[in-house]
Design a protein around this motif. Structure first.
Motif, short mmCIF file in Angstrom:
data_model
loop_
_atom_site.label_atom_id
_atom_site.label_comp_id
_atom_site.label_asym_id
_atom_site.label_seq_id
_atom_site.Cartn_x
_atom_site.Cartn_y
_atom_site.Cartn_z
N VAL A 52 0.83 -1.24 -0.26
CA VAL A 52 0.07 0.18 0.13
C VAL A 52 0.93 1.87 0.26
O VAL A 52 1.37 2.09 -0.86
N MET A 53 2.33 1.24 0.78
CA MET A 53 2.85 2.63 0.84
C MET A 53 3.28 2.60 -0.62
O MET A 53 3.76 3.45 -0.80
N ASN A 54 4.06 1.51 -0.78
CA ASN A 54 4.39 1.34 -3.00
C ASN A 54 3.79 1.84 -3.34
O ASN A 54 4.21 3.43 -4.46
N GLU A 55 2.20 1.95 -3.35
CA GLU A 55 0.82 2.44 -4.24
C GLU A 55 0.93 3.93 -3.87
O GLU A 55 1.02 4.46 -4.33
N PHE A 56 1.31 3.88 -2.32
CA PHE A 56 0.76 5.64 -1.95
C PHE A 56 2.50 6.59 -2.78
O PHE A 56 2.04 7.40 -3.18
N ARG A 57 3.58 5.81 -2.07
CA ARG A 57 4.54 6.88 -3.10
C ARG A 57 4.23 7.00 -4.42
O ARG A 57 5.63 7.78 -5.56
N GLN A 58 4.68 5.37 -5.41
CA GLN A 58 3.63 6.16 -6.40
C GLN A 58 2.67 7.25 -6.74
O GLN A 58 2.86 7.69 -8.33
N ILE A 59 1.72 7.29 -6.31
CA ILE A 59 0.94 8.16 -6.85
C ILE A 59 1.29 9.36 -6.22
O ILE A 59 1.14 10.71 -7.03
N CYS A 60 1.45 9.07 -5.11
CA CYS A 60 2.49 11.04 -5.04
C CYS A 60 4.15 11.06 -4.81
O CYS A 60 4.25 11.05 -3.88
N ASN A 61 4.75 10.91 -6.23
CA ASN A 61 5.77 11.12 -5.98
C ASN A 61 6.54 11.76 -7.07
O ASN A 61 7.60 11.94 -5.90
N TRP A 62 5.82 13.07 -6.30
CA TRP A 62 6.54 14.37 -6.00
C TRP A 62 5.56 15.55 -5.07
O TRP A 62 4.20 15.21 -5.91
N HIS A 63 6.14 16.41 -5.45
CA HIS A 63 4.93 17.56 -4.12
C HIS A 63 5.26 18.50 -3.41
O HIS A 63 6.85 18.44 -3.68
N ALA A 64 5.04 19.26 -2.99
CA ALA A 64 5.07 20.63 -2.38
C ALA A 64 4.66 20.40 -1.64
O ALA A 64 3.44 20.19 -1.01
N ASP A 65 6.14 20.78 -0.06
CA ASP A 65 5.51 20.73 1.20
C ASP A 65 4.98 22.14 1.73
O ASP A 65 5.64 23.56 1.36
N TYR A 66 4.11 23.26 2.55
CA TYR A 66 3.79 23.80 3.19
C TYR A 66 3.47 23.45 4.32
O TYR A 66 2.73 22.78 4.72
N MET A 67 3.98 24.71 5.28
CA MET A 67 3.51 25.03 7.10
C MET A 67 3.43 26.10 7.06
O MET A 67 4.03 26.92 6.91
N TRP A 68 2.21 26.12 8.06
CA TRP A 68 1.56 27.89 8.09
C TRP A 68 1.95 27.93 9.71
O TRP A 68 1.52 27.10 10.17
N ASN A 69 2.31 28.53 10.15
CA ASN A 69 1.49 29.37 12.11
C ASN A 69 0.06 29.66 11.73
O ASN A 69 -0.04 30.44 11.10
N ASN A 70 -0.82 28.82 12.13
CA ASN A 70 -2.29 29.59 12.60
C ASN A 70 -2.36 30.99 13.86
O ASN A 70 -1.61 30.33 14.46
N ALA A 71 -2.39 32.20 12.67
CA ALA A 71 -2.56 33.33 13.90
C ALA A 71 -3.59 34.06 14.30
O ALA A 71 -3.67 34.82 14.82
N THR A 72 -4.63 33.09 14.48
CA THR A 72 -6.48 33.31 14.06
C THR A 72 -6.46 33.34 16.09
O THR A 72 -5.14 32.70 16.99
N GLN A 73 -7.16 34.33 16.84
CA GLN A 73 -7.22 33.97 17.86
C GLN A 73 -8.39 33.84 18.27
O GLN A 73 -9.31 33.82 17.30
#
Length: 73
Positions: A52-73
């Motif tokens: 299953v992980m091999n299939e996952f890696r084939q489907i998602c073989n490249w990507h872009a990562d984003y990380m945000w800090n949530n600044a809402t109160q």
């Protein structure tokens, strides 16, 4: 989530438009904890079900990562 490292998680998909059609999202205390936890989850999933992980890696073989800090109160 039971250990308190992840506050929320989700996996989202859409069927049309753009090259990015899947979104894996986590929220938690800080970025470092989330990245380490993602590595742990993927490693455990690879041991539990490598096909299953091999299939996952084939489907998602490249990507872009984003990380945000949530600044809402």
């Amino acid at each position: 989530m039971d250990q308190g490292h992840i506050a929320t998680w989700g996996f989202f998909a859409h069927r049309s438009g753009g090259i990015f059609r899947r979104l894996e999202a986590f929220s938690g205390a800080d970025h470092k904890t989330l990245l380490n936890l993602q590595d742990t989850i993927y490693a455990e999933a690879s041991e539990t079900n490598p096909l299953v992980m091999n299939e996952f890696r084939q489907i998602c073989n490249w990507h872009a990562d984003y990380m945000w800090n949530n600044a809402t109160q």
